[in-house]
Structure formats: structure tokens, C-alpha cells
Motif scaffolding. Structure first.
Motif, short mmCIF file in Angstrom:
data_model
loop_
_atom_site.label_atom_id
_atom_site.label_comp_id
_atom_site.label_asym_id
_atom_site.label_seq_id
_atom_site.Cartn_x
_atom_site.Cartn_y
_atom_site.Cartn_z
N GLN A 1 0.83 -1.20 0.00
CA GLN A 1 0.00 0.00 0.00
C GLN A 1 0.87 1.26 0.00
OE1 GLN A 1 -2.83 -0.05 3.19
NE2 GLN A 1 -4.08 1.57 2.34
N MET A 2 1.91 1.27 0.83
CA MET A 2 2.79 2.44 0.89
C MET A 2 3.53 2.64 -0.43
SD MET A 2 4.40 2.48 4.76
CE MET A 2 4.44 0.75 5.17
N LEU A 3 3.89 1.55 -1.10
CA LEU A 3 4.65 1.65 -2.34
C LEU A 3 3.80 2.23 -3.46
CD1 LEU A 3 7.50 0.76 -3.46
CD2 LEU A 3 6.29 -1.17 -4.48
N ILE A 4 2.62 1.67 -3.66
CA ILE A 4 1.82 2.10 -4.82
C ILE A 4 1.22 3.50 -4.65
CG2 ILE A 4 1.29 -0.27 -5.49
CD1 ILE A 4 -1.48 0.05 -4.28
N HIS A 5 1.16 3.99 -3.42
CA HIS A 5 0.63 5.33 -3.18
C HIS A 5 1.72 6.38 -3.00
CE1 HIS A 5 -3.50 4.07 -3.15
NE2 HIS A 5 -3.29 3.19 -2.18
N HIS A 6 2.99 5.98 -3.14
CA HIS A 6 4.06 6.95 -2.97
C HIS A 6 4.08 7.92 -4.16
CE1 HIS A 6 8.14 8.61 -2.60
NE2 HIS A 6 8.02 8.31 -1.31
N PRO A 7 4.35 9.21 -3.92
CA PRO A 7 4.34 10.20 -5.01
C PRO A 7 5.29 9.86 -6.16
CG PRO A 7 4.43 11.29 -2.87
CD PRO A 7 4.59 9.82 -2.60
N ASP A 8 6.39 9.14 -5.88
CA ASP A 8 7.36 8.82 -6.93
C ASP A 8 6.95 7.61 -7.77
OD1 ASP A 8 8.84 10.86 -5.89
OD2 ASP A 8 10.46 9.63 -5.10
N PHE A 9 5.92 6.90 -7.35
CA PHE A 9 5.57 5.65 -8.02
C PHE A 9 5.34 5.83 -9.52
CE2 PHE A 9 2.66 2.39 -9.52
CZ PHE A 9 3.22 1.21 -9.03
N PRO A 10 4.54 6.81 -9.96
CA PRO A 10 4.24 6.93 -11.39
C PRO A 10 5.47 7.26 -12.25
CG PRO A 10 2.68 8.21 -10.07
CD PRO A 10 3.80 7.83 -9.17
N SER A 11 6.48 7.89 -11.67
CA SER A 11 7.61 8.37 -12.47
C SER A 11 8.76 7.37 -12.55
CB SER A 11 8.14 9.69 -11.89
OG SER A 11 8.63 9.50 -10.56
N ARG A 12 8.67 6.27 -11.85
CA ARG A 12 9.76 5.30 -11.84
C ARG A 12 9.56 4.20 -12.87
NH1 ARG A 12 14.49 6.99 -9.71
NH2 ARG A 12 14.10 8.25 -7.85
N ASP A 13 10.67 3.73 -13.43
CA ASP A 13 10.63 2.63 -14.40
C ASP A 13 10.66 1.30 -13.62
OD1 ASP A 13 10.92 0.76 -16.37
OD2 ASP A 13 12.91 1.44 -17.03
N LEU A 14 9.51 0.67 -13.53
CA LEU A 14 9.39 -0.59 -12.80
C LEU A 14 9.17 -1.77 -13.75
CD1 LEU A 14 7.05 0.66 -9.90
CD2 LEU A 14 9.53 0.82 -10.08
N GLY A 15 9.53 -1.58 -15.00
CA GLY A 15 9.26 -2.58 -16.03
C GLY A 15 9.99 -3.89 -15.85
N SER A 16 11.03 -3.89 -15.03
CA SER A 16 11.78 -5.14 -14.81
C SER A 16 11.04 -6.11 -13.90
CB SER A 16 13.16 -4.84 -14.21
OG SER A 16 13.01 -4.20 -12.94
N VAL A 17 10.09 -5.62 -13.10
CA VAL A 17 9.42 -6.47 -12.11
C VAL A 17 8.50 -7.46 -12.81
CG1 VAL A 17 7.90 -6.52 -10.10
CG2 VAL A 17 9.54 -4.64 -10.38
N GLN A 18 8.71 -8.74 -12.52
CA GLN A 18 7.90 -9.80 -13.11
C GLN A 18 6.94 -10.43 -12.10
OE1 GLN A 18 10.29 -12.69 -15.41
NE2 GLN A 18 11.97 -11.21 -15.34
N ARG A 19 7.30 -10.37 -10.82
CA ARG A 19 6.46 -11.04 -9.82
C ARG A 19 6.50 -10.28 -8.51
NH1 ARG A 19 8.41 -16.79 -8.91
NH2 ARG A 19 7.33 -17.20 -10.88
N LEU A 20 5.34 -10.27 -7.82
CA LEU A 20 5.25 -9.72 -6.47
C LEU A 20 4.63 -10.79 -5.59
CD1 LEU A 20 4.04 -6.16 -5.47
CD2 LEU A 20 3.55 -8.15 -4.08
N GLY A 21 5.40 -11.28 -4.63
CA GLY A 21 4.90 -12.25 -3.67
C GLY A 21 4.52 -11.52 -2.39
N TYR A 22 3.37 -11.87 -1.82
CA TYR A 22 2.92 -11.18 -0.62
C TYR A 22 2.38 -12.18 0.38
CZ TYR A 22 -1.83 -11.63 -2.56
OH TYR A 22 -3.00 -12.12 -3.06
N GLY A 23 2.34 -11.76 1.64
CA GLY A 23 1.86 -12.63 2.71
C GLY A 23 2.00 -11.94 4.05
#
Length: 517
Positions: A258-280
Motif C-alpha cells: 500500500q505504501m509503495l503504490i501510493h508513494h508520489p514517486d511511483f508513477p515516475s519510476r521505471d518498474l518494467g523489470s518487475v515480473q512477480r510480487l509475492g505477498y503474505g
């Protein structure tokens, strides 16, 4: 199976590949293994014998992983100390399993004197920092430089590998034991359901004293992948690191997502390398999950449910996060039993209940703990007839999917951290103005659940909320201290005199589909 076996494979097949990246410091498998072998020799020279416990009180770093592997390489047992604990809590864990060596980084140097002064057995303190070691402490880097490498002790199988402390229903933390075999088993079970990404670069932000983080670490070592490590979660640094290091996989808890996706810098960063997000670590809300999937299109989402006593119980793979599965609500389940794992939903006598009926989750597999350190009664309560009683209430649908709805054990999960009510109640009860108290979990938008205390004062006594909190902060970690306190004249009691916590919780959870968040 022994945990250092993964190092030997990578050293043989890819010695010059990068294994750890930490704040610009990069080490190859060749360098890493050489340092581990020398550090293991230094630990043995300091007195570590087979099965001796050695601890580390530090933020995440490449040195943390070196020390863990060196402990096992040298034949020892790792005690990863909770970095959110107070000095009395840290000392309790050291005393409980007789930890004779403790690594401390710069962040926790202010606690060193208190630990040294109050521990029953004064531990040998090792400073894991870049500067000179403080007086009375040994230098981590100097120990490695001066030591000769030793052969791998190759302790494995049913030999003890780790003691991880978790809150106790009696108010005292319990040391959960895991063997080399049980950790190997749990790790391979996770990998079988969600195979590692080839050539993966995994970003570690979950604290290494957690079983979820340890599981992720072991998976990457077995797969021979690269560990990119941050000391802790800070959204801006996470985003910068993903972009700079081309991270392929993230392991997170719902609050940090939640903190990551709502951070002001989120839209401007290149996150295209991410293939998987594991959570728990705690249930995720539908809103947060939907937002994350919308903001990270093309990224696989995978969920796993486990606990310190059993690294993995169920898995909810990426396929259950697609539109068809979401329409059936499968993305909000805990998934199905993992490969090689038996799970059933049972009544108080351990009998399986009909599908759709709420009961307790019981699990049986090779990855389950053999028990609690020096706590035979607690072990007997948790492990009955070969089944681990998790204390989590859930139902199973006809397809075998498990939906967690409540907690049978008296536990709160706040920001992914387990808080046992009895521990907090014991501390509150020491306040001279308190007659009795009850601690419950209430919904919290950011942390999932918050610690709430209901307090009855002694006749004629007075105390404020802040006084109770200050008293708690002196004895337990901040995340365990009540976020809110209410004072009452009396607590609701059953005919047997037991506090009716469900009655206390009910108003806070009214209108919600489940009593966990």
C-alpha cells in the motif's frame, strides 16, 4: 540436506555471479563463500561448538546473510533477534536459548551495554559496521581477515538450524525450532508451487528475523539468484532500487504494498523489470490488491500463507489473480494446501468439519517445527496426533480453497507483525494502577489491525492513556504497545470467569465479512 549445500552448487557452477548487492557493495559467490568459511572459523575460535546458538541483532544487510551461512557452515544454530524488541525482550531470547555470541550492527549499538549488563550469560559481542569496533566488542571484518577458513561442518537433516522467537499465549516469547530438513522441505514446497524466475534479482525489504524473509532468502540461495538487500522498507528507496538494479521479484506485506503504490514517486519510476510480487504475513484487503494489480500490469501476484511453526501451509499462485479467478473471489483466499502438505479444517477435538464450516486450520508436513525450545507443554498443545494446530479459524470450499475468517489463538497481526495479547496484558498488569485488562485487535486502515487495550483500574487509582503507553514502551517493543486504550468499570466475563473478548471485539468488527484484517 544441509542449508549450506546451496552455496557449494553455486560456487561450482557460477562462482563469479553476483550473490549480494547492498548499498553499492557487490560480492560474487566466490567472495561470499570465502568470507563465510573464514567467519565460520572465527566463530569456532570464539567457542562456537556444534548446536551452539549464535545471535544477530541487525538490520538487513549482506553481512546478515554471511553470518547466517557462517553459523551453519561452522555447525551452529542461528538466533535471529527481533529488531523491534526492547532490551529486556532481546535479553529474554538470548537467555532462553543460551546464546553465547551476538552480532550487533551500528543501528543497535545503543542497546549493547544494556544487553551486556543484564544477560544471564554475557555474550561475546561482534560489531558488524564499517567503522572501528567500540570498546568491549570485536570487529566483524577483522575477524574475517584474521581467521583461517574451515571446512563446512555439513550438519543437516534433523540437526537444529534456527530458533526463531514468536509471541507466547502465556505472555512470554517461545523459541520455534526448525531443523535443516524442515527448512529445506518448506523452501522446496514453496518453490514447487511458484518456481523461481530464471536469473532473478530479488529485492529483500522484509526483516530477516521473520520466517517469510528467511524463506525468501533460502529460495534464492537454492536457485542461485542475486539478493538485492535494503536495511528496511522505505518506499522511495525501494522504487529507486527497483529501477537501478532491474529487480525482477519483490516480497512484501500488504502494508508495504500500500505504501509503495501510493508513494508520489511511483508513477515516475521505471518498474518494467518487475515480473512477480509475492505477498503474505497478513490478509490483504480486496481494495489494496485490486489497486496494486491495476498499477502493476503484467506483474504476477502470488500469495502464500504460513507461520514461524510452518514456513508454508497454503499457496495462492498467479493464476488465481486473473479476472476469472477474481470473479470467484479466489484471489482473497489463502489458496490451497501446498505440494506435499496436508491441511484440514477441524473442530476442537481435531475432527474434520464439513466444507464451508469454520474451524481451526491444522497442518501436517515435513516443514513443520519439531517444537518449541525447552517448552514441552507448549509443544504438546501445538502438535497433537501429528498435526500442527495453527490457531487460525477458516473454512474450506469444495475445491479445497481456504478462507481465513478469524483467529482462534489470541493474536493480533499489525503491519505483518504478530502481537500476542497475553504478553501485552502481562505488561499492562504490572502498572500499579491497573486491576485487570484485555487486549484485542481492532481494524486499522494502514496496519491492518491495531492493538487496543480495555483497562479496569483499581479502586481509587488513576492513570491516563499516555501513562499506560509509556509504561508499556519501557518493557515491550513499540509495535506491541496499545495504539488505543479505553477505561471501563468492569470487563465482560463468562460463567467460568473468563474474559469474553469476542464481546469486546464485536463492535469494532461489525459489518465486516471476517474478524481479521
Amino acid at each position: 540436506m544441509y542449508l549450506t549445500r546451496a552455496l557449494h552448487r553455486s560456487l561450482q557452477q557460477q562462482p563469479d555471479e553476483i550473490v549480494t548487492i547492498f548499498r553499492g557493495r557487490r560480492r560474487s559467490y566466490r567472495e561470499f563463500c570465502a568470507r563465510v568459511a573464514r567467519l565460520a572459523g572465527a566463530l569456532q575460535a570464539l567457542g562456537m561448538r556444534p548446536n551452539d546458538r549464535v545471535g544477530i541483532l541487525a538490520q538487513n544487510s549482506d553481512r546478515y546473510l554471511e553470518f547466517a551461512m557462517a553459523a551453519w557452515w561452522g555447525g551452529g544454530v542461528l538466533n535471529p533477534v527481533n529488531v523491534r524488541w526492547s532490551v529486556p525482550e532481546v535479553v529474554y531470547s538470548l537467555d532462553d536459548c543460551d546464546t553465547g555470541i551476538l552480532v550487533v550492527d551500528d543501528q543497535f549499538l545503543p542497546m549493547a551495554d544494556g544487553i551486556r549488563a543484564t544477560a544471564r550469560r554475557e555474550p561475546v559481542l561482534i560489531h558488524a559496521g564499517d567503522g572501528d569496533a567500540p570498546a568491549g566488542m570485536l570487529s566483524y571484518e577483522r575477524l574475517i581477515d584474521d581467521a583461517a577458513p574451515v571446512p563446512d561442518a555439513e550438519r543437516g537433516g534433523d540437526d537444529l538450524a534456527i530458533v526463531m522467537y514468536t509471541g507466547g499465549t502465556t505472555g512470554f516469547p517461545k523459541g520455534v525450532m526448525q531443523t535443516h530438513s524442515s527448512l529445506w522441505c518448506g523452501t522446496l514446497q514453496r518453490m514447487a508451487d511458484t518456481p523461481p524466475l530464471k536469473g532473478g534479482r530479488v529485492l529483500h525489504t522484509n526483516p530477516f528475523f521473520h520466517i517469510a524473509a528467511i524463506a525468501r532468502v533460502l529460495m534464492q540461495f537454492i536457485a542461485g539468484e542475486t539478493h538485492v538487500i535494503l536495511p528496511s522498507f522505505e518506499a522511495r528507496e525501494v522504487l529507486e532500487t527497483i529501477e537501478r538494479e532491474r529487480i525482477t521479484e519483490l516480497g512484501m506485506v500488504p502494508t508495504t504494498i500500500q505504501m509503495l503504490i501510493h508513494h508520489p514517486d511511483f508513477p515516475s519510476r521505471d518498474l518494467g523489470s518487475v515480473q512477480r510480487l509475492g505477498y503474505g504475513a497478513s490478509p490483504i484487503s480486496a481494495a489494496v490488491l485490486e489497486q496494486a494489480m491495476e498499477k502493476l500490469p503484467g506483474v504476477e501476484f502470488a500469495h502464500s500463507y504460513g507461520m514461524t511453526e510452518s514456513m508454508i501451509v497454503t499457496t495462492n499462485p498467479p493464476g488465481n489473480h486473473g479476472s476469472t479467478a477474481r470473479a470467484q473471489g479466489l484471489h482473497l483466499s489463502a489458496g490451497c494446501a501446498g505440494i506435499g502438505i496436508e491441511v484440514k479444517i477441524a473442530d476442537a477435538e481435531g475432527n474434520e468439519v464439513p466444507r464451508g464450516t469454520v474451524g481451526e486450520i491444522l497442518v501436517r508436513s515435513g516443514g513443520v517445527t519439531p517444537g518449541y525450545w525447552n517448552r514441552p507443554e507448549d509443544t504438546a498443545r501445538a502438535l497433537r496426533d501429528g498435526w500442527l494446530h495453527t490457531g487460525d479459524g477458516a473454512y474450506m470450499n469444495e475445491q479445497g480453497y481456504i478462507f481465513i475468517v478469524d483467529r482462534i489463538k489470541d493474536m493480533i497481526v499489525s503491519g505483518g507483525e504478530n502481537v500476542y495479547s497475553a504478553e501485552v496484558e502481562n505488561v499492562i498488569g504490572r502498572h500499579p494502577a491497573v486491576a485487570m485488562s484485555a487486549v484485542i485487535g481492532v481494524p486499522h486502515e494502514k496496519w491492518g489491525e491495531a492493538v487496543h487495550a480495555v483497562v479496569v483500574l483499581k479502586a481509587g487509582a488513576q492513570a491516563t492513556e499516555e501513562e499506560i503507553r509509556e509504561h508499556c514502551r519501557a518493557h515491550i517493543a513499540g509495535y506491541k504497545c496499545p495504539k488505543s486504550i479505553e477505561f471501563r468499570q468492569a470487563l465482560p466475563l463468562s460463567g467460568a470467569g473468563k474474559i469474553l473478548k469476542r464481546d469486546l471485539r464485536a463492535p469494532h468488527w461489525e459489518g465486516k465479512a471476517r474478524a481479521v484484517n
